[in-house]
Design a protein around this motif. Sequence first.
Motif, PDB file in Angstrom:
ATOM      1  N   SER A   1       0.857  -1.179   0.000  1.00 56.27           N
ATOM      2  CA  SER A   1       0.000   0.000   0.000  1.00 56.27           C
ATOM      3  C   SER A   1       0.893   1.228   0.000  1.00 56.27           C
ATOM      4  CB  SER A   1      -0.943  -0.042   1.203  1.00 56.27           C
ATOM      5  OG  SER A   1      -0.660   0.977   2.101  1.00 56.27           O
ATOM      6  N   PHE A   2       0.620   2.142  -0.919  1.00 55.19           N
ATOM      7  CA  PHE A   2       1.390   3.380  -1.036  1.00 55.19           C
ATOM      8  C   PHE A   2       0.511   4.518  -0.540  1.00 55.19           C
ATOM      9  CE2 PHE A   2       4.083   1.946  -4.960  1.00 55.19           C
ATOM     10  CZ  PHE A   2       4.711   1.014  -4.158  1.00 55.19           C
ATOM     11  N   THR A   3       0.966   5.215   0.479  1.00 58.20           N
ATOM     12  CA  THR A   3       0.182   6.345   0.952  1.00 58.20           C
ATOM     13  C   THR A   3       0.996   7.619   0.816  1.00 58.20           C
ATOM     14  OG1 THR A   3       0.940   5.851   3.182  1.00 58.20           O
ATOM     15  CG2 THR A   3      -1.224   5.047   2.577  1.00 58.20           C
TER      16      THR A   3
ATOM     17  N   LYS B   1       3.478   8.192  -6.488  1.00 61.71           N
ATOM     18  CA  LYS B   1       3.033   6.838  -6.161  1.00 61.71           C
ATOM     19  C   LYS B   1       2.903   5.980  -7.421  1.00 61.71           C
ATOM     20  CE  LYS B   1      -0.629   8.395  -3.945  1.00 61.71           C
ATOM     21  NZ  LYS B   1      -0.465   9.836  -3.741  1.00 61.71           N
TER      22      LYS B   1
ATOM     23  N   ASP C   1      -5.683   2.955  -7.638  1.00 57.20           N
ATOM     24  CA  ASP C   1      -5.493   4.321  -7.168  1.00 57.20           C
ATOM     25  C   ASP C   1      -6.719   4.731  -6.361  1.00 57.20           C
ATOM     26  OD1 ASP C   1      -4.002   6.527  -6.878  1.00 57.20           O
ATOM     27  OD2 ASP C   1      -4.229   7.274  -8.922  1.00 57.20           O
TER      28      ASP C   1
ATOM     29  N   ALA D   1      -3.217   2.520  -3.440  1.00 58.73           N
ATOM     30  CA  ALA D   1      -2.619   3.828  -3.217  1.00 58.73           C
ATOM     31  C   ALA D   1      -3.686   4.829  -2.827  1.00 58.73           C
ATOM     32  CB  ALA D   1      -1.899   4.299  -4.476  1.00 58.73           C
TER      33      ALA D   1
END
Lengths: 304, 139
Positions: free
Chosen positions: A70-72, A79, A136, A174
């Motif tokens: 998970s990209f925050t 991202k 996304d 993300a």
Amino acid sequence: MLDTPGPTSINLREEFDAVGIAEVFKELDRDLVGLKPVKTRIREIASLLLIERVRKKLELATEPPTLHMSFTGSPGTGKTTVALRMAGILHKLGFVRRGHLVSVTRDDLVGQYIGHTAPKTKEILKKAMGGVLFIDEAYYLYRPENERDYGQESIEILLQIMETQRDDLVVILAGYEDRMEKFFQSNPGFRSRIAHHVDFPDYDDAELLTIAELMLQEQNYAFDAAARAAFIHYIQLRRSRPLFSNARSIRNALDRVRLRQANRLVGNLDRDLTRDDVTRIAAEDILASRLFAETPTPAASRDA
Amino acid sequence: MRITQGCFSFLPDLTDEQITAQVQYCLDKGWAVNLEFTDDPHPRNTYWDMWGLPMFDIRDAAGIMMELAECRRVYGNRYIRLSGFDSSHGWESVRISFLVNRPKEEPGFRLNRQEGVGRRVTYSTHAYAADLPEEQRYQ
């Protein structure tokens, strides 16, 4: 008859060179400005995967590692760019077979009527098999205010595939940090299936300037000294405005700057343009921005 | 009687691993892979039912195998075939087609002879399975 024994030792350097991961790291360092924690994290993941490869060759028990991530981070912090790189890295290390990235949002996964969601989600999953599925703004999948929302159905299918077909597919979610946190709270299944939580920090002003210059360089433009100073000021102003989205704002600003530069050049038709004329961004191209007009700070009035 | 239709049909049935390799070959060639099933095994039966739409834009065989597993779960006791369609100019046709699933029992065919004018004989084949109404064959 005895089984032929596997190798007893493996040269790590050879293994490292064989997968060509050094190239990817170099590219990462060159193309991505800042993002220290993200790069560190990617290195860690890559190291783990490299060791996992070695262990496999030494015939030690290995379980395919969970690679869902998970990209925050705020908008425009890279991202999607990193996700694209991630697909390449995982492919080089042999953890996804094809290394393509399928980038989707809620619209691509959730249907509009009963029975529409499952085929739609599965369709996307099929396309992403052998690569990376990048979702996304993943929190839009879950809409607690509407209990009949079809997002839940999509989430269930995703969770099931993420668990059962771990070898075939890597899912990267993300979104903005606070909303992702809420999303994970209401869908604990997701949190436990995601091994790597990576946080993308905002860029500082110097990094944004470097990014701007990189972008211009790619398009064969360059600031002159005055324009560079003006752009530094522009970044400071832009940051304080609402809807500031880091590198994306910079890219949009540069697009407008190019527009103004073209307009300035066309304003005087009776002359010959040199190479320098068409590549150079002048201070006036930047200072014509609305931002400077609306915020009459002492610096701005001096520049103008 | 074991039915032989399409590619590889004189070989032992393909394992899933072998099917995966064939599917990947199709995908690498840029063909759209399609799944069809039927309970009427007559060789002249060209109207097989489609399992969903032909699958375009897929990169990896795992996606197709997922659909195949689902199709087998629902129609596990029917014939299922997999075909690869080449849409490129000049081909625009099916390039490969092979069975990936068959019923446990295959009753086979009866040969009908019909004596016509001047003792001329015409032949036809009839699948025993087709004696039963649809949906009741291959239970």
